[in-house]
Scaffold this active site. Structure first.
Site, mmCIF file in Angstrom:
data_model
loop_
_atom_site.group_PDB
_atom_site.id
_atom_site.type_symbol
_atom_site.label_atom_id
_atom_site.label_comp_id
_atom_site.label_asym_id
_atom_site.label_seq_id
_atom_site.Cartn_x
_atom_site.Cartn_y
_atom_site.Cartn_z
ATOM 1 N N LYS B 78 -18.701 1.803 -36.290
ATOM 2 C CA LYS B 78 -18.384 2.973 -37.131
ATOM 3 C C LYS B 78 -16.923 2.893 -37.556
ATOM 4 C CE LYS B 78 -18.745 8.073 -37.099
ATOM 5 N NZ LYS B 78 -19.117 9.277 -36.308
ATOM 6 N N SER B 155 -22.402 12.684 -38.537
ATOM 7 C CA SER B 155 -21.526 11.863 -39.338
ATOM 8 C C SER B 155 -21.761 10.355 -39.201
ATOM 9 C CB SER B 155 -20.072 12.159 -38.960
ATOM 10 O OG SER B 155 -19.787 11.712 -37.651
ATOM 11 N N SER B 179 -23.130 14.218 -34.082
ATOM 12 C CA SER B 179 -23.001 13.108 -35.036
ATOM 13 C C SER B 179 -23.585 11.775 -34.596
ATOM 14 C CB SER B 179 -21.532 12.890 -35.382
ATOM 15 O OG SER B 179 -21.066 13.888 -36.240
#
Lengths: 100, 488
Positions: B78, B155, B179
């Site tokens: 990420k 997210s 998330s």
């Protein structure tokens, strides 16, 4: 847009933006105030909860702040630190004049 | 040769150990898959050359008998984790071309374990969002479709999309309000947020420091355990890191749930939630009962206050954390008339709408005159929410709930009311506030063929039991569906 009797006004928006170092055009203040008031009105439901005598939770896990020896652990990496600077010169960050 | 991208992480590690294929083979197969899937927009910065070099080095290490926990496995990162020498953006404009001269502890742990990094994955800007639509690099597309492009959740949308589309064997993610788990639910993948403090936050771009926690998104519960085992561990560079041993979580996955007390909190339902999710939850309860668990009704009475608490605490912490973006030392600078004007122009241009909105809320609730009414009160209600869980643990060992109140929805769906968007995290945010581990396991497809997840929440530091319960859920659900490969 009409301003609410309670809650955030356009003037408040200007003040909050100033504190947050964000630029807000006068024409946007009403819409931002309405947006914030919508969220704050929803948050208001927290007022229903009886929190008399309840300690605020400041940390997700109860633990003591760890201590470490007060010694230098890193350094001598000036060029690495400056590598991402928008402007630098002769080993320094270059920033706008802040003292006249 | 079989399609190497269809393998699980456990299967791929095993295959390399047996010499059936090399890390280079595996990595090339995944690079080919990534190159064909640019339409998903899962990556911000692919690092294929780096991956090739790491794979070759991994194969050399293996020859010399040096085999790490993730040896040779191509994974995604990420783009919230700082990676030395690789641009790190947090999906924002304000970080510009920021290229960290240091490595986050989590990614360093994974590198030390032999990871091959395929690239930096897209996300909601500064991890603020539930649909991956606040990224300044454009939305991520869910590999699952329903006649139109769907969001992968957020997210960690890039992580979830990449794993679901077999672009990588697993990925890192972070979870501040859901998330990791909500995108896992939206994409038919497994995602675990461990106990707060398990994974070091050092080198992860900060959103809300008392809530942020890293974890993996993976294809299976066992893969999630393997990844988390590598990511977790004590780190003196994060003062909230827990100095606790990391148990063998992989071994916990196949254990029996006989006698395990599974709590069912009656408050985990909301108006307008599809009946299919209610039904799936009921089915999940039956699966656990059939596997030998004891089902216990529990009450978490302050559940409905969790989201409002979160939307005070998280923006407050975010407004403080994001004060560092001043355009002076790194990232974007937009020159203004003077210093204050330069700050304001830089931050106004560099932050997206949702980030600015949260900074404004956070600044307001922390400002003089409002601190007690909003911030202090929210922290007190947070205590009550944590107490709810403490009470529940007197009668049960884990909780079983839906992960999210809906399946994936359409990209670009107009949300005028931010509160509606925030409701995505209604079932996940409680675990962040209380610091507890939570995992989402894919459980079924809904009527329109989209995946739905169920969540297990456990006691602090008891990821082992969470993995055991999740393993049983996974086995009973038998979820094997994959999205049809429309993107290449």
């Amino acid at each position: 847009m009409a301003e609410p009797q309670h809650g955030v006004s356009s003037t408040d928006v200007k003040k909050i933006a100033r504190l947050a170092r964000l630029h807000v055009e006068d024409s946007q203040c009403g819409a931002i105030a309405a947006d914030l008031n919508g969220i704050l009105a929803w948050i208001e439901q927290l007022a229903e909860v009886d929190v008399e005598g309840v300690e605020p939770m400041t940390s997700a896990v109860a633990m003591k702040a760890p201590m470490r020896a007060d010694v230098v652990t890193t350094g001598g990496i000036r060029d690495l630190i400056l590598a991402n600077a928008p402007k630098s010169d002769d080993g320094f960050f270059v920033v706008p004049r802040s003292v006249e | 040769m079989t399609d190497l991208t269809k393998m699980t992480l456990a299967g791929a590690l095993d295959g390399m150990a047996k010499g059936e294929f090399s890390s280079v083979d595996l990595t090339e197969a995944h690079i080919t898959a990534c190159e064909a899937a640019t339409g998903l927009n899962a990556f911000i910065t692919p690092t294929f050359d780096l991956a090739r070099a790491q794979a070759a080095a991994s194969d050399m290490r293996r020859k010399s008998g040096d085999v790490g926990r993730l040896e040779g496995a191509p994974l995604g990162m990420k783009d919230l984790f700082c990676t030395e020498g690789v641009k790190t953006t947090a999906a924002s404009k304000i970080l510009g071309d920021f290229t960290p001269p240091y490595e986050s502890t989590v990614s360093a742990n994974m590198k030390a374990d032999g990871m091959v990094m395929l690239g930096k994955l897209n996300l909601d800007q500064f991890a603020m969002g539930s649909a991956n639509e606040t990224s300044c690099f454009g939305p991520v597309i869910n590999p699952w479709r329903n006649g139109e492009d769907l969001v992968p959740g957020g997210s960690s949308g890039g992580s979830a999309s990449a794993v679901a589309a077999d672009l990588c064997l697993g990925a890192t993610a972070t979870d501040t309000g859901g998330s990791i788990r909500q995108p896992a639910s939206f994409t038919g993948t497994v995602g675990i947020k461990p106990t707060y403090g398990r994974c070091s936050r050092y080198g992860i771009v900060a959103f809300a420091s008392s809530l942020d926690q890293a974890g993996p998104i993976a294809k299976t519960v066992e893969d999630a355990a393997i990844l988390l085992q590598s990511m977790a561990g004590y780190d003196a560079k994060d003062s909230t890191s827990l100095n606790e041993t990391v148990p063998d979580w992989r071994a916990a996955c196949g254990q029996s749930v006989k006698g395990l007390r599974v709590g069912v909190p009656k408050e985990y339902t909301i108006d307008g939630m599809p009946k299919e999710i209610e039904d799936l939850w009921a089915e999940g309860i039956e699966w656990m009962r059939d596997a030998g668990a004891e089902i216990v009704d529990v009450s978490l009475p302050h559940t409905k206050y969790a989201l409002p608490v979160y939307y005070v605490v998280a923006p407050a912490e975010a407004s403080s954390n994001l004060a560092r973006y001043d355009g002076m030392r790194y990232g974007l600078r937009v020159d203004g008339e003077n210093l204050a004007d330069t700050y304001e122009r830089t931050r106004t241009e560099g932050f997206g709408d949702e980030v600015r909105r949260r900074i404004m809320i956070g600044t307001y609730v922390l400002s003089a005159g409002y601190y007690d009414a909003y911030y202090l009160r929210a922290q007190k209600v947070r205590t009550k929410i944590a107490d709810d869980f403490r009470n529940a643990w007197e009668t049960c060992d884990v909780l079983l709930t839906p992960t999210a109140p809906s399946a994936a929805f359409a990209v670009g769906r107009k949300i005028n009311d931010p509160v509606q968007m925030y409701l995505n995290d209604v079932f996940t945010v409680t675990a962040n506030l209380a610091g507890l581990p939570g995992i989402s396991v894919p459980a079924a497809l809904d009527g329109s063929g989209l995946p739905l997840g169920l969540q297990i929440i456990g006691k602090a530091l008891d990821e082992s039991t969470v993995f055991t319960a999740a393993g049983a859920l996974e086995k009973a659900a038998g979820f094997t569906a994959k999205p049809s490969k429309w993107w290449s």
